[in-house]
Design an enzyme around this catalytic site. Structure first.
Site, mmCIF file in Angstrom:
data_model
loop_
_atom_site.group_PDB
_atom_site.id
_atom_site.type_symbol
_atom_site.label_atom_id
_atom_site.label_comp_id
_atom_site.label_asym_id
_atom_site.label_seq_id
_atom_site.Cartn_x
_atom_site.Cartn_y
_atom_site.Cartn_z
ATOM 1 N N LYS A 32 14.903 50.488 -9.551
ATOM 2 C CA LYS A 32 14.771 50.691 -8.106
ATOM 3 C C LYS A 32 13.317 50.560 -7.678
ATOM 4 O O LYS A 32 12.995 49.848 -6.723
ATOM 5 C CB LYS A 32 15.319 52.082 -7.755
ATOM 6 C CG LYS A 32 15.751 52.251 -6.327
ATOM 7 C CD LYS A 32 16.339 53.653 -6.098
ATOM 8 C CE LYS A 32 17.774 53.772 -6.548
ATOM 9 N NZ LYS A 32 18.274 55.161 -6.545
ATOM 10 N N ARG A 103 14.115 59.831 -5.018
ATOM 11 C CA ARG A 103 15.202 59.075 -5.654
ATOM 12 C C ARG A 103 14.866 58.858 -7.123
ATOM 13 O O ARG A 103 13.749 58.499 -7.459
ATOM 14 C CB ARG A 103 15.368 57.707 -4.965
ATOM 15 C CG ARG A 103 15.184 57.763 -3.457
ATOM 16 C CD ARG A 103 15.052 56.391 -2.801
ATOM 17 N NE ARG A 103 16.256 55.593 -2.842
ATOM 18 C CZ ARG A 103 16.326 54.337 -2.397
ATOM 19 N NH1 ARG A 103 15.222 53.728 -1.918
ATOM 20 N NH2 ARG A 103 17.450 53.676 -2.459
ATOM 21 N N GLY A 112 25.289 59.547 -13.866
ATOM 22 C CA GLY A 112 25.024 60.857 -14.443
ATOM 23 C C GLY A 112 23.577 61.275 -14.315
ATOM 24 O O GLY A 112 23.209 62.383 -14.670
ATOM 25 N N MET A 114 20.139 62.011 -11.804
ATOM 26 C CA MET A 114 20.053 62.830 -10.604
ATOM 27 C C MET A 114 20.432 62.064 -9.342
ATOM 28 O O MET A 114 20.177 60.889 -9.220
ATOM 29 C CB MET A 114 18.635 63.353 -10.458
ATOM 30 C CG MET A 114 18.576 64.505 -9.496
ATOM 31 S SD MET A 114 16.922 64.806 -8.893
ATOM 32 C CE MET A 114 16.786 63.566 -7.654
ATOM 33 N N ARG A 376 19.098 44.832 -5.661
ATOM 34 C CA ARG A 376 19.280 44.674 -7.106
ATOM 35 C C ARG A 376 20.282 43.548 -7.330
ATOM 36 O O ARG A 376 21.031 43.200 -6.411
ATOM 37 C CB ARG A 376 19.787 45.969 -7.743
ATOM 38 C CG ARG A 376 21.119 46.396 -7.180
ATOM 39 C CD ARG A 376 21.617 47.680 -7.813
ATOM 40 N NE ARG A 376 22.684 48.225 -7.000
ATOM 41 C CZ ARG A 376 23.029 49.505 -6.968
ATOM 42 N NH1 ARG A 376 22.385 50.372 -7.704
ATOM 43 N NH2 ARG A 376 24.004 49.926 -6.207
ATOM 44 N N HIS A 490 47.450 48.091 -34.668
ATOM 45 C CA HIS A 490 48.235 46.883 -34.885
ATOM 46 C C HIS A 490 48.640 46.256 -33.549
ATOM 47 O O HIS A 490 48.425 45.076 -33.307
ATOM 48 C CB HIS A 490 49.476 47.207 -35.716
ATOM 49 C CG HIS A 490 50.367 46.029 -35.948
ATOM 50 N ND1 HIS A 490 51.440 45.756 -35.130
ATOM 51 C CD2 HIS A 490 50.316 45.032 -36.858
ATOM 52 C CE1 HIS A 490 52.017 44.645 -35.547
ATOM 53 N NE2 HIS A 490 51.354 44.196 -36.608
ATOM 54 N N SER A 798 34.713 32.123 -46.109
ATOM 55 C CA SER A 798 35.005 32.635 -44.780
ATOM 56 C C SER A 798 34.959 34.153 -44.848
ATOM 57 O O SER A 798 35.697 34.765 -45.619
ATOM 58 C CB SER A 798 36.384 32.164 -44.330
ATOM 59 O OG SER A 798 36.686 32.738 -43.076
ATOM 60 N N ASN A 802 37.223 42.078 -41.168
ATOM 61 C CA ASN A 802 38.059 43.270 -40.983
ATOM 62 C C ASN A 802 38.124 44.058 -42.288
ATOM 63 O O ASN A 802 37.808 45.242 -42.342
ATOM 64 C CB ASN A 802 39.480 42.895 -40.548
ATOM 65 C CG ASN A 802 39.507 42.266 -39.170
ATOM 66 O OD1 ASN A 802 38.517 42.303 -38.442
ATOM 67 N ND2 ASN A 802 40.626 41.669 -38.818
ATOM 68 N N CYS A 865 36.147 34.908 -39.963
ATOM 69 C CA CYS A 865 37.469 34.875 -39.364
ATOM 70 C C CYS A 865 37.997 36.251 -39.025
ATOM 71 O O CYS A 865 39.160 36.423 -38.711
ATOM 72 C CB CYS A 865 38.451 34.126 -40.254
ATOM 73 S SG CYS A 865 38.721 34.950 -41.835
ATOM 74 N N TYR A 885 30.576 28.038 -38.470
ATOM 75 C CA TYR A 885 31.512 28.301 -37.383
ATOM 76 C C TYR A 885 31.899 29.770 -37.319
ATOM 77 O O TYR A 885 31.736 30.503 -38.288
ATOM 78 C CB TYR A 885 32.774 27.450 -37.534
ATOM 79 C CG TYR A 885 33.641 27.814 -38.717
ATOM 80 C CD1 TYR A 885 34.587 28.825 -38.616
ATOM 81 C CD2 TYR A 885 33.498 27.156 -39.942
ATOM 82 C CE1 TYR A 885 35.363 29.183 -39.698
ATOM 83 C CE2 TYR A 885 34.270 27.510 -41.033
ATOM 84 C CZ TYR A 885 35.210 28.523 -40.908
ATOM 85 O OH TYR A 885 35.970 28.890 -41.980
#
Ligand code: ADP
Ligand code: MG
Ligand code: MG
Length: 910
Positions: A32, A103, A112, A114, A376, A490, A798, A802, A865, A885
């Site tokens: 600001k 401000r 959150g 002031m 802004r 899942h 690859s 996960n 992947c 890739y």
């Protein structure tokens, strides 16, 4: 005390077309403050003021109040004098008073922090002077009333004590309204306002034990300290942790001369945007209120009116207001105050050209003079984001690189799924809230079982949770709703892959499979009842809601084309069906990075043969069942190769534990026993035998292929035969056969040998050959460590992030729901590592694996992947690691393409 000897000021003035700071100083002045300085310097009329820098906030935290106020005092006094000179008023003066606003403003906008205090500087004497000077008693006392209320709440902590309490000041106002038999604040008389001030001050004294501060300077310092303290408030700390913002950023404090939009009919206040934040359309728009102060527009006390005539007309059409009525009772600012509007229009133009981006501005008109209070870069939807970036590029305001960098890749998701008609959503009745697991909009009739997903034309599969057995049903349903499971459950993962709307983890739902009911807050819904899911918000809605197809506007296509100019890392897709493969190709995928073959076995006609294979006791029995599966697999691969004609397709050999394929319900077990002409107990025994304590660490991945080589043989044969069959039709297949879950070099060598021998056999039979690769997934930490050895044999790597994440953290993804949410809440983890790649830890394994692999084979092809392949920050990491890739679900391909181009641009500009 080193800091105190530092003579650099912490106070930066602005106003009267000059400024000490500028817009590049956001770290020091906050967003600001930096923009107020910049606006002032380029000649926009900004009420004069000053910004206390974020350094002062940090110093306050280190050195305490006394020390910091001591070195701020002189500069703040001088800065207030500067305001007084410009405004011709005096702070604390009884006759000609200067009032100010205080401000807060961190470098990024933080909910959150002031709230703002307006009208600071008023007391019992000053208020009389203000009334006399303006000849407006009502204005003066209303301002005073507002000031005590805001200062009391924000600085003195006079907030409701519990969630059920009402605001102490509101309570007093409500009392008075009852007594006076009035409804609105505007109906208070001047005497009422005076009474309110008295009662407010009384309440402050009672609650805090102190008089409300009447000395304007004491008020000012109190507000400054309150802003500093707000940086370490609970909400701010929580927000910082969530976003990984460091505690030493601190917040700035902006102090600014008040301008009054509430001085009468020739005054007002409003908010405006240089372009449409919803659509991106290049039209100036906004809302205003006559005779009102800043916060009134947002607070919704009165309904604001449209700034432009066009906007006003559009509004009237929706509100069904006649044109004559509109012009008379709801005039636009353009019509009501043409010269003010003209000036505002010029400033919005000037600001957008200056910042080269859509601006969101606040303004106030005081008695016929226009002031700008904030600007802004405006928040916008995904559609607006794309349109604005491409329009700015065409206007020559930004270049191609900048246009790409303006895109927040994840927001493209909004453009890729059907959406609810915004008009219909306004009237919707929301019955519960879940996690927005997969965006989009779905309306359908409730079904509780996957095999009943076709029971109605449009169904919402409503489950406590889903499992791989439900796959087909999930595919058939319009949307998926689960009571349990998180964003990586899942249901969520599969739905995102399918581009299907899904809400997961809606804890308020009570699902009773037996009676086929869904209960929410005592209301019961039955199979066949209509519900709607908003996968972008997690809202579960009663009944039908109309949807509209997303319009992939021209700009979106142009943007995608632009990515190719800069991205050097390709984007592939994870696809198990020709349909998905085609969708991904349309989005620009350059191949398939992962085809999961197990999904192909869940379809009704195949699961039987698959189960027979699993239940077979002999190699011969297994081979027989596999033979049944071979033509089906071959057909699957033909479909996918055809869809990806000319592009590489990575196929992963069978991966999941066999337990997932066998029936667990008595009825299906019986059916299978009958089909196979064996006893029910034989089936039951086999199912029990397959049970594992840790299926994810059990008999799966290449451990299957190494114990049942005939499975690998069958799959390889299906792949190679499919490719050769298509070759005859002139279709080019480029299979890359991938061995899952390799941890030792020998595991891979064994499989590779079977694959190559089988391929050679098929080549002989066909008297023809094709090109193919054999590589492996790197998803076990040991494989990353042994990468140089494995690369001697593997054509490509690859990273299956996960499993790699699961194994590196030692978290079972299926059980993480019990602790991950708490870890995130407590800040033990800042992000879910299954969503955002853990670059620090898991990233080391990826880097090491890549480097070691390429030390043996310099041009080893490397990709990713896991789910992370479509997550922008992870994509950037992959680029910087030198991957060839990334591969992600079809609907994330455009996102990954932008992220990949951005990574290349960022790396190039370093
Ligand atoms: P927020 O970040 O919540 O918008 P602001 O500091 O921008 O908080 O202020 C809240 C409201 O008060 C805005 O409408 C703003 O325009 C108005 N306001 C702030 N300072 C002044 C001022 N000096 N004169 C008039 N209005 C002001
Ligand atoms: Mg604001
Ligand atoms: Mg895996």
């Amino acid at each position: 005390m080193e800091v105190l000897e530092d003579i650099r000021t912490r106070v930066y003035r602005f106003g009267n077309k000059t400024a000490d700071g500028n817009s590049t100083m956001k770290n020091l002045l906050g967003g600001k403050g930096a923009n107020l300085a910049e606006m002032s310097a380029i000649g926009i009329p900004v009420p004069p003021g000053f910004t206390i820098s974020t350094e002062a906030c940090t110093e306050y935290n280190e050195l305490g109040e006394e020390a910091v106020l001591a070195f701020l005092k002189e500069d703040v006094e001088k800065a207030i004098e500067n305001i007084e000179d410009i405004m011709g008023t005096t702070f604390g003066d009884n006759e000609n008073p200067l009032l100010i606003s205080v401000r807060s403003g961190a470098r990024v906008s933080m909910p959150g922090m002031m709230d703002t205090v307006l009208n600071l500087g008023l007391n019992d004497e000053v208020v009389k002077g203000l009334a006399a000077k303006t000849g407006n008693d009502r204005f003066a006392w209303d301002s005073y009333r507002r000031f005590i209320q805001m200062y009391g709440g924000v600085v003195l902590g006079m907030k409701p004590e519990s969630k059920d309490d009402i605001d102490p000041f509101e309570e007093i106002m409500e009392h008075l309204k009852e007594k006076r038999e009035i409804q609105l604040d505007t109906q208070f008389t001047v005497q009422d306002l005076k009474d309110l001030v008295y009662d407010f001050k009384d309440a402050v004294k009672k609650r805090t034990g102190h008089d409300f501060p009447s000395d304007p300077w004491q008020q000012l310092w109190g507000a400054v300290i309150a802003v500093f303290n707000s940086w370490n408030g609970n909400r701010a700390i929580y927000y910082r942790k969530m976003n990984g913002y460091p505690a030493d950023w601190g917040t700035a404090v902006n102090v600014q001369a008040m301008v009054y939009g509430n001085m009468g009919e020739n005054s007002g206040t409003g908010v405006c945007f240089t372009r449409d934040a919803g659509t991106g359309e290049n039209v100036f728009n906004g809302e205003y209120l006559i005779n009102a102060q800043g916060e009134d527009v947002v607070a919704g006390v009165r309904t604001p009116q449209q700034i432009t005539k066009l906007g006003s007309e559009r509004w009237a059409e929706l509100a069904k207001v006649e044109e004559t009525d509109r012009a008379e009772n709801y005039p636009s600012l353009e019509e009501l105050m043409p010269s003010m509007y003209k000036e505002l229009f010029e400033y919005q133009n000037k600001l957008e050209n200056h910042y080269h981006d859509m601006q969101d501005m606040e303004f106030t008109i005081q008695d016929g003079k226009l002031w700008i209070l904030q600007t802004r870069n405006g928040k916008r939807t995904g559609a607006a984001m794309v349109k604005i970036a491409m329009d700015l590029l065409k206007q020559g305001l930004i270049d191609e690189k900048e246009a790409l960098l303006r895109i927040e890749p994840n927001k493209l998701d909004e453009l890729l799924h059907p959406v609810f008609d915004p008009k219909a959503i306004k009237r919707a009745h929301i019955i519960a809230q879940g996690l927005p697991a997969s965006p989009g909009a779905a309306t359908g009739q409730i079904v509780f079982f996957a095999d009943e997903a076709k029971k109605f034309r449009n169904t919402i599969l409503t489950r406590i949770e889903t499992s791989p057995e439900d796959l087909e049903g999930m595919n058939l349903a319009k949307g998926i709703l689960t009571a349990r499971g998180g964003m990586t459950s899942h249901a969520a993962v599969v739905a995102r892959g399918m581009g299907k709307c899904c809400i997961s983890g809606a804890g308020a739902l009570k699902i009773d499979y037996k009676n086929r009911t869904l209960t929410v807050d005592d209301k019961e819904y039955h199979e066949g009842d209509w519900i709607s899911l908003n996968g972008s918000t997690g809202n579960i809605i009663e009944g039908k809601v109309a949807t509209i197809e997303p319009t992939l506007s021209g700009e979106f296509a142009e943007l995608m084309k632009l990515t190719d100019k800069f991205s050097t890392m390709e984007v592939r897709t994870n696809a198990d069906t020709p349909k998905d493969a085609k969708a991904a190709r349309n989005f620009g995928a350059k191949g398939i990075g992962l085809t999961r073959t197990e999904h192909m076995f869940f379809e009704v006609d195949r699961i039987k043969a698959m189960r027979e294979m699993i239940l077979a006791d002999t190699v011969k029995g297994r081979k027989q069942a596999l033979e049944e599966l071979l033509p089906m697999q071959r057909e699957d691969f033909e479909g996918i190769f055809e869809a990806m004609d000319g592009l590489p397709v990575t196929i992963r050999l069978l991966d999941p534990p066999l337990h997932e394929f066998v029936p667990h319900q008595l009825a299906t077990q019986k059916e299978l026993a009958d089909d196979m002409h064996i006893s029910l107990s034989a089936v039951k025994n086999k199912v029990a035998e397959l049970h594992e304590f840790n299926p994810m660490l059990g008999h799966r991945g290449c451990r299957l292929g190494n114990t049942y080589p005939e499975i690998t043989e069958m799959q390889t044969r299906a792949i190679i035969e499919a490719a050769l069959n298509l070759k005859e039709k002139g279709i080019v297949s480029k299979p890359e056969i991938m061995v899952p879950l390799v941890g030792t070099m020998n595991e891979f060598i064994e499989q590779e040998t079977i694959i190559r021998e089988t391929a050679n056999k098929v080549f002989e039979e066909y008297n023809d050959t094709i090109e193919y690769l054999v590589g492996t997934m790197i998803e076990i930490p040991r494989a990353a460590l042994m990468a140089d050895k494995i690369a001697e044999y593997a054509d490509f790597f690859s990273f299956g992030t996960n499993d790699l994440t699961q194994l590196a953290f030692g978290y079972s993804r299926d059980d993480a729901g019990k602790f991950l949410p708490i870890y995130l809440e407590k800040g033990i983890l800042t992000v879910d590592p299954f969503e955002v790649l853990d670059q620090e830890g898991v990233g080391q394994l990826i880097k090491m694996g890549t480097e070691r692999g390429r030390s043996t084979k310099p041009n080893l092809k490397v990709g990713i992947c896991g789910e992370h392949g479509g997550e922008p920050s992870s994509v950037e990491f992959c680029y910087n690691t030198g991957m060839n890739y990334v591969s992600c679900s079809p609907f994330r391909v455009p996102i990954a393409r932008v992220a990949s181009a951005q990574a290349a641009i960022k790396a190039g500009s370093k």
